[in-house]
Design a protein around this motif. Structure first.
Motif, PDB file in Angstrom:
ATOM      1  N   ARG A 287     -65.192  -0.736   9.366  1.00  0.00           N
ATOM      2  CA  ARG A 287     -63.914  -0.419   9.257  1.00  0.00           C
ATOM      3  C   ARG A 287     -63.504  -0.058   7.675  1.00  0.00           C
ATOM      4  O   ARG A 287     -62.795   0.499   7.395  1.00  0.00           O
ATOM      5  N   ARG A 288     -63.819  -1.227   7.108  1.00  0.00           N
ATOM      6  CA  ARG A 288     -63.451  -1.255   5.450  1.00  0.00           C
ATOM      7  C   ARG A 288     -64.896  -1.585   4.818  1.00  0.00           C
ATOM      8  O   ARG A 288     -65.632  -2.028   5.328  1.00  0.00           O
ATOM      9  N   VAL A 289     -64.757  -0.653   3.797  1.00  0.00           N
ATOM     10  CA  VAL A 289     -66.136  -0.854   2.582  1.00  0.00           C
ATOM     11  C   VAL A 289     -65.455  -1.292   1.498  1.00  0.00           C
ATOM     12  O   VAL A 289     -64.716  -0.446   0.648  1.00  0.00           O
ATOM     13  N   ILE A 290     -65.955  -2.369   1.174  1.00  0.00           N
ATOM     14  CA  ILE A 290     -65.879  -2.823  -0.308  1.00  0.00           C
ATOM     15  C   ILE A 290     -67.193  -2.662  -1.176  1.00  0.00           C
ATOM     16  O   ILE A 290     -68.037  -3.178  -0.822  1.00  0.00           O
ATOM     17  N   ARG A 291     -67.065  -1.617  -2.298  1.00  0.00           N
ATOM     18  CA  ARG A 291     -68.164  -1.481  -3.032  1.00  0.00           C
ATOM     19  C   ARG A 291     -68.218  -2.296  -4.103  1.00  0.00           C
ATOM     20  O   ARG A 291     -67.006  -2.437  -4.808  1.00  0.00           O
ATOM     21  N   LEU A 292     -69.323  -2.994  -4.563  1.00  0.00           N
ATOM     22  CA  LEU A 292     -69.378  -3.676  -5.669  1.00  0.00           C
ATOM     23  C   LEU A 292     -70.555  -2.831  -6.704  1.00  0.00           C
ATOM     24  O   LEU A 292     -71.514  -2.453  -6.154  1.00  0.00           O
ATOM     25  N   LYS A 293     -70.115  -3.201  -7.963  1.00  0.00           N
ATOM     26  CA  LYS A 293     -71.063  -2.771  -8.936  1.00  0.00           C
ATOM     27  C   LYS A 293     -71.005  -3.520 -10.125  1.00  0.00           C
ATOM     28  O   LYS A 293     -70.086  -3.943 -10.640  1.00  0.00           O
ATOM     29  N   ASP A 294     -72.340  -4.127 -10.602  1.00  0.00           N
ATOM     30  CA  ASP A 294     -72.470  -5.176 -11.586  1.00  0.00           C
ATOM     31  C   ASP A 294     -71.306  -6.305 -11.477  1.00  0.00           C
ATOM     32  O   ASP A 294     -70.686  -6.638 -12.499  1.00  0.00           O
ATOM     33  N   GLY A 295     -71.128  -6.693 -10.344  1.00  0.00           N
ATOM     34  CA  GLY A 295     -70.326  -7.960 -10.031  1.00  0.00           C
ATOM     35  C   GLY A 295     -68.921  -7.817 -10.264  1.00  0.00           C
ATOM     36  O   GLY A 295     -68.077  -8.721 -10.038  1.00  0.00           O
ATOM     37  N   ARG A 296     -68.731  -6.469 -10.031  1.00  0.00           N
ATOM     38  CA  ARG A 296     -67.156  -6.089 -10.137  1.00  0.00           C
ATOM     39  C   ARG A 296     -66.613  -5.253  -8.797  1.00  0.00           C
ATOM     40  O   ARG A 296     -67.519  -4.443  -8.359  1.00  0.00           O
ATOM     41  N   LEU A 297     -65.549  -5.226  -8.453  1.00  0.00           N
ATOM     42  CA  LEU A 297     -65.165  -4.304  -7.346  1.00  0.00           C
ATOM     43  C   LEU A 297     -64.943  -3.024  -7.700  1.00  0.00           C
ATOM     44  O   LEU A 297     -64.230  -2.757  -9.079  1.00  0.00           O
ATOM     45  N   GLU A 298     -65.733  -2.070  -7.226  1.00  0.00           N
ATOM     46  CA  GLU A 298     -65.718  -0.578  -7.486  1.00  0.00           C
ATOM     47  C   GLU A 298     -64.552   0.049  -6.969  1.00  0.00           C
ATOM     48  O   GLU A 298     -63.796   0.799  -7.436  1.00  0.00           O
ATOM     49  N   SER A 299     -64.549  -0.181  -5.296  1.00  0.00           N
ATOM     50  CA  SER A 299     -63.999   0.586  -4.514  1.00  0.00           C
ATOM     51  C   SER A 299     -63.523  -0.263  -3.428  1.00  0.00           C
ATOM     52  O   SER A 299     -64.248  -1.257  -3.020  1.00  0.00           O
ATOM     53  N   ASP A 300     -62.470  -0.017  -2.582  1.00  0.00           N
ATOM     54  CA  ASP A 300     -62.174  -0.672  -1.435  1.00  0.00           C
ATOM     55  C   ASP A 300     -61.444   0.256  -0.523  1.00  0.00           C
ATOM     56  O   ASP A 300     -60.252   0.760  -0.941  1.00  0.00           O
ATOM     57  N   HIS A 301     -62.051   0.672   0.317  1.00  0.00           N
ATOM     58  CA  HIS A 301     -61.423   1.690   1.354  1.00  0.00           C
ATOM     59  C   HIS A 301     -61.673   1.436   2.723  1.00  0.00           C
ATOM     60  O   HIS A 301     -62.586   0.847   3.029  1.00  0.00           O
ATOM     61  N   ARG A 302     -60.620   1.818   3.465  1.00  0.00           N
ATOM     62  CA  ARG A 302     -60.707   1.660   5.038  1.00  0.00           C
ATOM     63  C   ARG A 302     -61.146   3.008   5.532  1.00  0.00           C
ATOM     64  O   ARG A 302     -60.923   4.142   5.018  1.00  0.00           O
ATOM     65  N   GLN A 303     -61.978   3.133   6.635  1.00  0.00           N
ATOM     66  CA  GLN A 303     -62.511   4.238   7.256  1.00  0.00           C
ATOM     67  C   GLN A 303     -62.346   4.313   8.754  1.00  0.00           C
ATOM     68  O   GLN A 303     -62.149   3.168   9.290  1.00  0.00           O
ATOM     69  N   SER A 304     -62.351   5.328   9.236  1.00  0.00           N
ATOM     70  CA  SER A 304     -62.504   5.438  10.755  1.00  0.00           C
ATOM     71  C   SER A 304     -63.811   5.400  11.186  1.00  0.00           C
ATOM     72  O   SER A 304     -64.793   6.522  10.893  1.00  0.00           O
ATOM     73  N   PRO A 305     -64.514   4.123  11.739  1.00  0.00           N
ATOM     74  CA  PRO A 305     -65.897   4.136  11.926  1.00  0.00           C
ATOM     75  C   PRO A 305     -66.142   4.650  13.102  1.00  0.00           C
ATOM     76  O   PRO A 305     -65.425   5.295  14.003  1.00  0.00           O
ATOM     77  N   LYS A 306     -67.448   4.920  13.361  1.00  0.00           N
ATOM     78  CA  LYS A 306     -67.994   5.486  14.653  1.00  0.00           C
ATOM     79  C   LYS A 306     -67.894   4.252  15.630  1.00  0.00           C
ATOM     80  O   LYS A 306     -67.621   3.229  15.631  1.00  0.00           O
ATOM     81  N   THR A 307     -67.633   4.844  16.835  1.00  0.00           N
ATOM     82  CA  THR A 307     -67.098   4.051  17.852  1.00  0.00           C
ATOM     83  C   THR A 307     -68.278   3.000  18.160  1.00  0.00           C
ATOM     84  O   THR A 307     -69.251   3.172  18.081  1.00  0.00           O
ATOM     85  N   ALA A 308     -67.800   1.891  18.797  1.00  0.00           N
ATOM     86  CA  ALA A 308     -68.899   0.951  18.993  1.00  0.00           C
ATOM     87  C   ALA A 308     -69.475   0.953  20.256  1.00  0.00           C
ATOM     88  O   ALA A 308     -70.509   0.239  20.693  1.00  0.00           O
ATOM     89  N   ALA A 309     -69.148   1.831  21.083  1.00  0.00           N
ATOM     90  CA  ALA A 309     -69.575   2.137  22.614  1.00  0.00           C
ATOM     91  C   ALA A 309     -70.877   2.667  22.369  1.00  0.00           C
ATOM     92  O   ALA A 309     -71.086   3.450  21.584  1.00  0.00           O
TER      93      ALA A 309
END
Lengths: 410, 233
Positions: free
Chosen positions: B211-233
């Motif tokens: 639901r939330r993707v935090i991207r890291l690059k070279d030890g730093r936060l690159e991005s932090d975004h929430r998404q509508s994920p595929k359903t779990a079922a």
């Protein structure tokens, strides 16, 4: 499942390595226990032979007779032997007279030690009498019949039934001679006895030296050697009426035998220590290997919440189990060997047909072990302690590694 | 209030005479019940960040609070105790104890918590049933497939009911179908039981399901975004 069962499972993770370590530990313990019990039995046998033929478990002397062997230091027997023999735990009390002298046959003369004994009491316990045929035994404490050492007999060119003269110093300073007849031959295997001993009845010997009713030594033979310390003070009380008469334990009265045993046991202990050192190195190596190859797993265990203390405890449990198994295996084998050596013994007759002499004592060449259960238990506990000791470093090392670092370990 | 709070966190590793900056200036908050992934290429600091949150390592700078509690300044024993009661771990290579059965592996943390045997067994049965492991209780890890081993690892992570489960590349050693199944399983557990999941991964499958993707690059936060994920079922 708890730490102990996890440790048990870990122990068998590398079955072959555990079995090899266990065998090394178990066999070492088996060797230590077996050889100690054999020595224990042989020493007991030596002490037994030594005290029967020598000073007894406890010896009564006047002044420093034990050291000086000064024949002037005699004391009145005065029923002391009978009183001591009545004490519970005392098997026999043997009054003895010792006189240095000269034996002369018609052809030769030799320096001798004349020993005056109580033939009846001596016959029951003295191992020198064991091989003596009934017809060669002396019976009369006042008689002129003598037992002569086999080598001395040969040197004096005497035979059973021959007469010879023994000269000793009388208490008044004069030399006094007595005609004695050879009744039997002493074959002890001990050069000193066979080459210079002449035994006669105690009363005859005392009369020759002009000390009627007196003795130089009262050798007390106990039912059990372990009763020595209990009976020592009692005997001291019984001799209160005899000023300057002291009761000495056999270790003091027969320092040669005591020192020979001590020296032999010390060298044996050194070998034991070398065996244990080699095994210790092996155990440390095994435990260290077992820990180092699981560093990653320890990292995982720490990560999921195992405290470093608990991890150390788990490794110590593994070492404890290894030690317990080694103790059980070694003690089982050691007990079986001790049982065999107690029942059948180690027969050295083929190697030493003349018997075995050690510390001035001749004893049976069939060596028999004796159970020293306390020592067996002590050695078993030592093996457990050794395993625990060997695991201290690996356990501390394993628990100190940070979990993140441990999990990167390949 | 956030379940996890990182303030200006940095981590530097000494490498000979050099210093390697593994993480720098990380400010982050993760709420209870989130299904979050730390994404990024190898060496971006994902595992280091996960290790810091999981109290497996200490930050060189900054502070970390979990459930309102500061994690710094604790002894190794206190850290272990904290992990035992608050954090579950799932590792890339399963890391089950090979001499223990599947059930014994799963109940390990409960044993550490001194939970009675009967209660441990009940909890394991419940988890094995939910994770499709029923009947495999007495198998050793070596007798299980990779997917089954990872399910046992999930059971172990969940057994003590931790506040957060940290999963370091949990699907890296699995085929795509098994990975998909496991991820959906974890999503279901997240939705049904409200357990917080934090992954580190560069697997697109994992990233898509989060639901939330935090991207890291070279030890730093690159991005932090929430998404509508595929359903779990």
């Amino acid at each position: 499942m708890d730490l102990l069962s996890l440790a048990w499972k870990n122990l068998w993770r590398n079955r072959r390595r555990t079995l090899i370590t266990l065998s090394a530990l178990g066999l070492s313990l088996f060797l230590l226990q077996t050889f100690h019990n054999l020595s224990f039995g042989v020493y007991a046998q030596m002490v037994d032979s030594g005290v029967r033929a020598g000073s007894g478990h406890i010896a009564l002397y006047r002044g420093d007779y034990a050291q000086s062997r000064d024949e002037e230091l005699s004391f009145a027997e005065a029923g002391l032997s009978a009183a001591i023999a009545r004490e519970p735990g005392v098997r026999a009390a043997l009054p003895r007279v010792y006189l240095p002298g000269l034996a002369q046959s018609s052809r030769e003369s030799r320096g001798i030690l004349l020993m005056g004994i109580d033939p009846v009491a001596e016959a029951e316990v003295n191992p020198f009498w064991k091989n003596l045929p009934e017809e060669e035994r002396i019976t009369d404490p006042e008689g002129r019949e003598a037992l002569v050492g086999s080598r001395l007999l040969k040197e004096l060119k005497l035979e059973i039934g021959n007469k010879f003269v023994v000269t000793v110093q009388h208490r008044d300073g004069e030399l006094t001679g007595e005609l004695l007849r050879v009744r039997g031959v002493l074959r002890t295997g001990l050069k000193e006895i066979d080459g210079s001993m002449v035994m006669v009845g105690r009363l005859r010997a005392a009369a020759m030296a002009g000390i009627p009713g007196e003795i130089h030594e009262l050798a007390v033979i106990l039912e059990r050697a372990g009763d020595q310390s209990r009976l020592l003070p009692k005997l001291a009380m019984l001799t209160e009426e005899h000023p300057r008469v002291r009761a000495l334990p056999w270790e003091v009265a027969m320092p040669n035998l005591s020192d020979a045993i001590r020296l032999d046991y010390a060298s044996q202990k050194f070998i034991f220590a070398v065996i244990l050192l080699i095994v210790t190195i092996g155990v440390v190596n095994t435990l260290l290997m077992a820990v180092m190859e699981r560093i990653r797993e320890f990292g995982v265990l720490l990560a999921i919440g195992t405290t470093p203390g608990r991890l150390r405890l788990m490794i110590w449990h593994e070492a404890l189990l290894l030690g317990l198994l080694a103790m059980a295996l070694g003690t089982l084998l050691g007990s079986a060997a001790t049982w065999y050596l107690t029942a059948r013994g180690l027969d050295l007759r083929a190697l030493m047909p003349a018997g075995l002499e050690f510390g001035g004592v001749v004893f049976d060449p069939v060596l028999r072990a004796a159970w020293d259960v306390g020592w067996m238990l002590e050695m078993g506990l030592y093996v457990i302690g050794l395993c625990l000791l060997a695991s201290i470093y690996p356990a501390i090392k394993a628990a100190r590694i940070p979990p993140a670092e441990a999990m990167r370990h390949r | 209030m956030s379940l996890i709070q990182l303030n200006n966190v940095g981590k530097i590793y000494p490498l000979g005479s050099q210093q390697v900056i593994a993480l720098a200036d990380i400010d982050l908050e993760i709420g209870a019940g989130e299904f979050t992934v730390f994404a990024g290429p190898s060496g971006s600091g994902k595992t280091t960040l996960l290790n810091l949150i999981g109290c497996l390592d200490r930050p060189t700078s900054g502070s970390i609070r979990i459930d309102g509690r500061e994690t710094g300044g604790r002894t190794a024993r206190e850290m272990a105790d904290f992990r035992l009661h608050h954090i579950g771990f799932i590792f890339q290579s399963y890391n089950l104890v090979p001499v223990l059965t599947a059930a014994e592996n799963a109940e390990f943390t409960l044993m550490l918590q001194k939970i009675p045997k009967a209660a441990r067994r009940r909890r394991v049965e419940e988890l094995f049933a939910a994770l499709g492991l029923a009947g495999l209780e007495d198998r050793r890890p070596n007798d299980l497939s990779g997917g089954q081993q990872q399910r046992v690892a999930i059971a172990r992570a969940m057994a003590a009911d931790p506040r957060v489960i940290l999963a370091d590349e949990p699907t890296a050693n699995l085929d795509s179908q098994t990975s998909e199944e496991l991820l959906r399983l974890m999503r279901r557990l997240n939705e049904e039981q409200g357990t917080t999941f934090i992954f580190s991964s560069h697997d697109p499958q994992v990233i898509h399901l989060a639901r939330r993707v935090i991207r890291l690059k070279d030890g730093r936060l690159e991005s932090d975004h929430r998404q509508s994920p595929k359903t779990a079922a």
